[in-house]
Design an enzyme around this catalytic site. Sequence first.
Site, PDB file in Angstrom:
ATOM      1  CG  ASP A 145      50.961  82.226 -52.808  1.00  0.00           C
ATOM      2  OD1 ASP A 145      50.901  81.209 -52.103  1.00  0.00           O
ATOM      3  OD2 ASP A 145      51.871  83.072 -52.708  1.00  0.00           O
ATOM      4  CG  ASP A 200      57.195  80.200 -48.934  1.00  0.00           C
ATOM      5  OD1 ASP A 200      56.355  79.454 -49.481  1.00  0.00           O
ATOM      6  OD2 ASP A 200      57.082  81.442 -48.884  1.00  0.00           O
TER       7      ASP A 200
END
Length: 382
Positions: A145, A200
């Site tokens: 990430d 996202d």
Amino acid sequence: MYKYLFICVILITLNALDNGLGRKPPMGWNPWNKYGCNINEEIVRQTADALVKTGLAAAGYIYLNLDDCWQSARDPATKKIIADPVKFPSGIPSLVQYVHSRGLKFGLYSDAGMQTCEGKPGSLGYEEIDAQTYAEWDIDYLKYDNCHTDGTSPKVRYPPMSAALMKQTKKIYFSMCEWGLEKPWLWAPPIANSWRTTGDISDHWYSFIAILEEQANLAQYAGPGQWNDPDMLEVGNGGMKTHEYQAHFALWAILKAPLLIGCDITNMSQDTKKILMNPEVIAVNQDSLGIQATRVKKVLTSEVWAAQVADNGAGVVAVLFNQASLQESITIEFDKLGISGDQNVRDLINQVELGVATVSYTTQVPARSVVMVKFRNARSEQ
Ligand code: GLA
């Protein structure tokens, strides 16, 4: 045309991260879309059992990945990452063993920053020791990430983890998650097996549509070993209607997206199961050519995404997608697909032959739905 395709496939293959993994888009499960930070080893064990029991594993969903919040600290002396002792009292290695004993693969998550997005320890500056730990634990996959960074570019922070993973004898799939910020499709193929192309996803129609829109010009960067990742599946989480989830799944499949289920598979509805386990839709995703769909037509809210496939009868697959709230008639002209002459048409979602079409194909597509068809040259099948 085939010669050109062959050259493209070779070029793409030479560009991919040299770990031999991800020759087809990975399929599996990740807890984030359903559980967020509320994950624990009980859920993981139950999910491993359910992947096998439901037939999802046999259908191809073999990665069981963790996301954020599995870790709690670094050992002050060794600097080794420590799993949350409350959520994972047995520790990661024993969980990995359990998952492997079910015939599945295990994935972990970390971050190219000081901390993960949920404030757990990140890997920036600890790439070597973390990669060694993952290999020691027999991990198969790493999602990496992009939160709490030092402000440097992902182009600087992602290669060290890729290199550290490549030093291990254990081969680990490397999934980059820098949200498409620096156009990773242009620079990530030699260092990663896949890269997120957007922010996202959430469990809403408009989130799915917005992400889809961003995939329109990325087909040329995908191929065996290197995939664009439009984020994980929301199918089964309850925020969309069944036909909307069907559209999401069919489009992710033809985009050659990693198919990571994000719902509670210990408690799936029949509709969810049917969407996720459709063998002919999965086969498009897992086709050996690995060609990502291109948007070949768009008229207002009607669009057609198409890709050539080689397996189970070579041809061209098209997803006719109606985003509007009323039924629409959608036509796809064969010259837009690079095909001509009589074509056998197969409905892949319902698994039925629809007869022969010439020059173009027209069908009614219900509101917010897809029709997914495969065209195979009728003459070569005689
Ligand atoms: C980021 C990622 C998500 C998820 C969360 C976890 O937002 O893009 O996919 O991993 O972090 O905190």
